[in-house]
Scaffold this active site. Structure first.
Site, PDB file in Angstrom:
ATOM      1  N   GLU A  42     -42.219  -5.979  -5.742  1.00  0.00           N
ATOM      2  CA  GLU A  42     -43.382  -6.814  -5.965  1.00  0.00           C
ATOM      3  C   GLU A  42     -44.103  -5.729  -5.306  1.00  0.00           C
ATOM      4  OE1 GLU A  42     -47.151  -7.431  -6.744  1.00  0.00           O
ATOM      5  OE2 GLU A  42     -45.830  -8.043  -7.651  1.00  0.00           O
ATOM      6  N   ARG A 117     -54.217 -18.870 -10.735  1.00  0.00           N
ATOM      7  CA  ARG A 117     -52.621 -18.207 -11.102  1.00  0.00           C
ATOM      8  C   ARG A 117     -52.057 -18.540 -10.014  1.00  0.00           C
ATOM      9  NH1 ARG A 117     -51.202 -12.919 -10.455  1.00  0.00           N
ATOM     10  NH2 ARG A 117     -50.504 -11.819 -13.068  1.00  0.00           N
ATOM     11  N   TYR A 226     -71.451 -19.346 -27.037  1.00  0.00           N
ATOM     12  CA  TYR A 226     -71.180 -18.720 -28.219  1.00  0.00           C
ATOM     13  C   TYR A 226     -72.699 -17.862 -28.138  1.00  0.00           C
ATOM     14  CZ  TYR A 226     -67.230 -20.761 -29.961  1.00  0.00           C
ATOM     15  OH  TYR A 226     -65.581 -21.034 -30.104  1.00  0.00           O
ATOM     16  N   ASP A 321     -48.023  -8.131 -20.388  1.00  0.00           N
ATOM     17  CA  ASP A 321     -49.562  -7.758 -20.372  1.00  0.00           C
ATOM     18  C   ASP A 321     -48.929  -5.886 -20.721  1.00  0.00           C
ATOM     19  OD1 ASP A 321     -50.328  -9.485 -20.230  1.00  0.00           O
ATOM     20  OD2 ASP A 321     -52.049  -9.258 -18.720  1.00  0.00           O
TER      21      ASP A 321
END
Length: 835
Positions: A42, A117, A226, A321
């Protein structure tokens, strides 16, 4: 170089994982529990760093985390989504609140949970037994690739050698860049394509806020606003904690290398432009600006999107990702990363076991084959996630007329539209093949199934082509039942003004509704029913009474299908349009069209969830009463009313039965409350008794009338088969007949042959589907044989009803052969966790 030497001395296959995000830490956990040696590098100074980001955990990845033993912690620290609110730019609800989260939990065993997260990363890290394999401050500088191994060189000069290197280092992956360098001489066009495929068309402000006082938001509320060119989304948690996103369309499309990074001043300018987006209207009005005022952290970033084609080269592969990047609008990108990590772990585990048994290290060819299988396993599903997120981002920002139609027309009529879209990405999810499956994942009403879901849907075009024989029946019916030769006879009879009977004459009613063209048409149609209504063609009268009594079964089934959850937003919701068409051109022409559309639009995968088989009980309870009141009883009254002239008046009314049926169905359905929201979670079998009683009763009636019609000639010395031939079997083409009476008799016989023949063929198709899915244990040919016997003994209406009911029983009680249930997993694998 000490760390490198240490790894060289280790036994067994070695994996280098570059990147300590969600995909990297999931892979580390999976490798540890597979007893595969690894090291995780990391670049940051700590693993679970706070970046203000939140993450949604969906059932597909929750199951993997549960296998790893992480889910309990994640579940406790997350907020389950409960109600979804879709709003316009003023905060007004576009659709009724979507409360399908409970249904999703019932389907899979897992909530969709939302949390920080950072907490997910910490849970994954702390779940590791040997955390010494996770090294921080190890930014990747270079990769050295050789035939017998691969080496990761870090920015601090250390290096680590292994058999496989997996890059989980994010959207700007150094691993991917280095892999391109290696692959470019061999695949120049592919690398060129990948270098240009990553784009950014939106930016997004995401953060976490704590609000004060009464906000009107309840834990688990998800609100989406929206707006053309911009949107916002919030998830409320306990303690007035709010996870929020605000997004806007960029003025240009950026590509890799030019994607902007935002300063604090640019972030403040974004808030000034978009702070007026309304999340909730008054009295507890909430805007994006309000959230930013109370935010503990927020950050503006450009949103990248990409579907890369080169996932691996040699001993190197990418995951998460770095290889499939979705917008955050669907909230499922992290889940796709977890699935990719699991798919890689499965392949690495198999390769490790194979090499371990032989006491050797894997060759490059073996690694490449394993990585190719990983891409094959994941590419279609990962692309589906990116595409779905792409589409939802455009819908949130109302980019096109299609998006406007979905937001303002589809969603108000189908609040759980997005839930159903997501369901397809859940069911075929990857699991860890070498770890037991948790019990909760095996007991849902929509079992996980590796042969269904995103990218594995049965082609509607293929089903359409397979169903062409049904369409062929429709064309054959149009040809055989051509009414044009008889129109002159019918007009002459109508214009003569009277029907001549043995007992005298009956005047022909020319006007009823007071609309000349309308009355002229229906008075003409009425003349075709005179032989049956007045009984001067005995065989035709018996045939029509039996045929139209069989129609009670057909219409009741159509009513059930029209309110089936799987048939929402399809033409099958409007059966009375097909019935009305049948009144003008014959049910023999309309029925094959209905069956063709039904088969095309109703693959077995539509019933993967038990709640999708379910009908709306309020409406299905009204089905048979409405058919009896608007269709069958008026028909019988018309046939036997003592005033012969009045029979025509009744016939005028009956001809428009599809209209009266719609109105009656609505009126009768008001006798019961709408319990669909509860039934889809707690009562997925609630409609089955109604189905059995209604279709069963209609079938008994149809069979009794059919036997009466066929056996009546027995008094004249005929048997059953002679009666069937005389009453029901056509003797030639209608156009070959020389009078209106003969034409009508043949036309109506063909009408029944095509109308019910197409439905029996349709049943054959449906049973074929059940056989292909492993759900029909009795055998397709045996069921067809029983169908033929039933047709001869009970008639077409009863055969249709009983055949449809048996299919319904199978859909309700049996699962697809590949569905992961307690029974199937125990039988095939013997591995599930009894918790």
């Amino acid at each position: 170089m000490g760390e490198t030497s240490k790894m060289q001395d280790a036994d067994g296959l070695r994996v280098i994982v570059v990147g300590g995000g969600v995909a990297g830490l999931t892979l580390a956990n999976a490798l540890e529990q597979a007893n595969v040696d690894y090291v995780l590098l990391e670049r940051r100074g700590e693993v679970a760093i706070q970046l203000g980001a939140s993450i949604g955990i969906f059932p597909n990845s929750a199951r993997i985390l549960d296998q790893l033993g992480v889910w309990k912690t994640v579940e406790e620290e997350s907020e389950p989504i409960s109600i979804v609110h879709s709003r316009d730019s003023t905060g007004r609800l576009i659709a009724e609140p979507d409360e399908s989260s409970a249904m999703s939990r019932k389907r899979t065993g897992y909530d969709t949970a939302w949390g920080e997260r950072q907490k997910l990363l910490r849970a994954l890290y702390e779940n590791l037994k040997d955390r010494s394999k996770v090294l921080v401050n190890k930014g990747l500088a270079d990769i050295e690739h050789e035939a017998d191994g691969v080496t990761a060189v870090c920015e601090d000069g250390s290096s680590f050698r292994g058999d496989i290197l997996i890059g989980t280092d994010g959207v700007f992956s150094k691993t991917r860049t280095k892999m391109w360098e290696f692959a470019e001489p061999y695949h120049p066009e592919l690398v060129k394509r990948d270098r240009n495929c990553l784009i950014s068309e939106y930016n997004c402000l995401f953060g976490i806020a704590y609000l004060k006082g009464n906000t009107g938001l309840k834990p688990g509320d998800l609100d989406t606003s929206y707006n053309p060119g911009r949107c916002a989304l919030t998830i409320a948690a306990e303690g007035n904690k709010i996870y929020f996103f605000a997004q806007e369309r960029l003025s240009t499309t950026y590509r890799l290398g030019s994607i902007p990074r935002y300063t604090q001043e640019e972030t403040e300018a974004f808030i000034a432009r978009n702070g007026d987006i309304v999340i909730r209207p008054g009295p507890n009005r909430l805007t994006v600006a309000d959230l930013c005022k109370h935010a503990i952290t927020y950050r503006l970033v450009a949103i990248e999107e990409a579907k890369f084609k080169l996932w691996h080269w040699g001993r190197i592969a990418c995951a998460g990702d770095s290889i499939h990047k979705a917008t955050p609008n669907l909230g499922i990108g992290g889940n796709a990363a977890i699935e990719s990590a699991a798919a890689l772990a499965n392949g690495i585990k198999r390769l490790s076991d194979s090499c371990g048994r032989e006491g050797r290290r894997p060759t490059q060819q073996e690694v490449e084959l394993m990585l190719a299988e990983y891409q094959k396993t994941r590419e279609v599903r990962a692309a589906g996630v990116v595409d779905a997120s792409w589409a939802l981002a455009r819908a949130h920002n109302i980019e096109s007329l299609k998006d406007r139609f979905i937001v303002y027309q589809v969603m108000p009529r189908f609040a759980e539209f997005l839930t159903e879209r997501l369901a397809g990405s859940m069911i075929g999810a990857t699991k860890l093949d070498y770890l037991p499956l948790p019990m909760r994942s095996l007991t849902g009403t929509r079992p996980f199934n590796p042969s269904q879901g995103e990218g594995l849907q049965e082609s509607r075009l293929k089903r359409m082509l397979l169903a062409l024989p049904l369409l062929g029946l429709a064309f054959a019916a149009f040809f055989v039942m051509d009414a044009r030769p008889s129109i002159q006879w019918a007009e002459e009879l109508r214009d003569s003004g009277v029907v001549q009977l043995e007992t005298g004459s009956v005047p022909i009613l020319r006007s009823f509704y007071g609309i000349k063209g309308f009355d002229d048409l229906f008075s003409l149609l009425n003349t075709y029913f005179f032989p049956s209504v007045y009984g001067y063609d005995s065989a035709s009268r018996r045939q029509v009474i039996s045929f139209l009594t069989d129609g009670t079964v057909l219409l009741t089934i159509w009513m059930f299908e029209s309110v089936r959850r799987a048939n929402k937003l399809t033409p099958l919701q409007w059966p009375n349009l097909f019935a009305l068409l049948g009144q003008f051109i014959g049910i023999g022409c309309a029925a094959p069209l209905y069956c063709f559309l039904h088969y095309t639009l109703s693959p077995i995968e539509s019933f993967a969830s038990l709640d999708q088989r379910l009908t709306n009980v309020r409406w299905s309870r009204a089905a048979l009463p409405a058919v009896l009141l608007a269709y069958l009883v008026p028909l019988y009254i018309t046939m036997v009313w003592p005033d012969l002239a009045a029979r025509q008046l009744l016939l005028f009314i009956w001809q428009l039965y599809p209209v009266w049926l719609s109105l009656t169905l609505y009126a009768v359905s008001r006798l019961w409350p709408d319990t669909e929201k509860t039934d889809r979670v707690h009562g997925v079998h609630r409609d089955r008794p109604t189905m059995r009683w209604y279709v069963g009763s209609a079938s008994v009636l149809a069979s009794a009338v059919w036997l009466w019609a066929a056996w009546l000639p027995a008094g004249q010395g005929h048997g059953l088969f002679q009666g069937i031939r005389e009453v029901f079997l056509p003797g030639g083409l209608p156009r070959s007949r020389t009078s209106l009476v003969e034409f009508t008799g043949e036309f109506l016989r063909w009408d029944e042959v095509f109308g019910f023949g197409s439905h029996l063929v349709w049943l054959g198709y449906l049973y074929w589907d059940l056989t292909a899915a492993g759900m029909l244990k009795e055998g397709w040919l045996r069921m067809m044989g029983l169908g033929v016997l039933s047709l001869l003994a009970l008639g077409p209406g009863a055969t249709l009803g009983l055949g449809w009911l048996w299919r319904e029983e199978i859909l309700a009680t049996r699962r697809h052969r590949d569905a992961l249930t307690v029974e199937s997993v125990g039988r095939l694998h013997g591995k599930f966790r009894k918790d």
